[in-house]
Design a protein around this motif. Structure first.
Motif, PDB file in Angstrom:
ATOM      1  N   LYS A  42       0.832  -1.201   0.000  1.00  0.00           N
ATOM      2  CA  LYS A  42       0.000   0.000   0.000  1.00  0.00           C
ATOM      3  C   LYS A  42       0.867   1.252   0.000  1.00  0.00           C
ATOM      4  N   TRP A  51      -7.389  -3.023   3.212  1.00  0.00           N
ATOM      5  CA  TRP A  51      -8.757  -2.699   3.651  1.00  0.00           C
ATOM      6  C   TRP A  51      -9.473  -3.931   4.189  1.00  0.00           C
ATOM      7  N   TRP A  55     -10.327  -4.634   8.064  1.00  0.00           N
ATOM      8  CA  TRP A  55     -11.755  -4.802   8.354  1.00  0.00           C
ATOM      9  C   TRP A  55     -11.980  -6.039   9.228  1.00  0.00           C
ATOM     10  N   ASP A  59      -8.895  -1.855  12.867  1.00  0.00           N
ATOM     11  CA  ASP A  59      -8.274  -0.686  12.237  1.00  0.00           C
ATOM     12  C   ASP A  59      -6.773  -0.642  12.498  1.00  0.00           C
TER      13      ASP A  59
END
Length: 75
Positions: A42, A51, A55, A59
């Motif tokens: 990323k 993500w 999830w 977090d």
């Protein structure tokens, strides 16, 4: 420590080991978890599933794994 807590700690270590194994089998660095590798991707604007991992596991999970890996790598 209760037997349930011991089992939870053991399972946590097993899952971390499996994450490292998966990462190495896919060509990642030694002792780096798959989560940390995804954060590295990323950071470098490469396709990633940060993500999804965050999830599922909470977090900033990938970021925390990456920071932990960077700090430990220097020992």
């Amino acid at each position: 420590m209760t037997p349930v807590m011991k089992m939870a700690k053991y399972l946590s270590k097993v899952l971390i080991s499996l994450s490292v194994l998966l990462n190495v089998l896919l060509g990642g660095d030694n002792n780096q978890t798959f989560s940390a590798r995804n954060w590295h991707w990323k950071k470098n604007n490469k396709p990633n599933i940060v993500w999804l991992i965050d999830w599922i596991l909470g977090d900033n999970h990938c970021l925390e794994c990456w920071v932990y890996w960077k700090v430990r790598k220097k020992w």
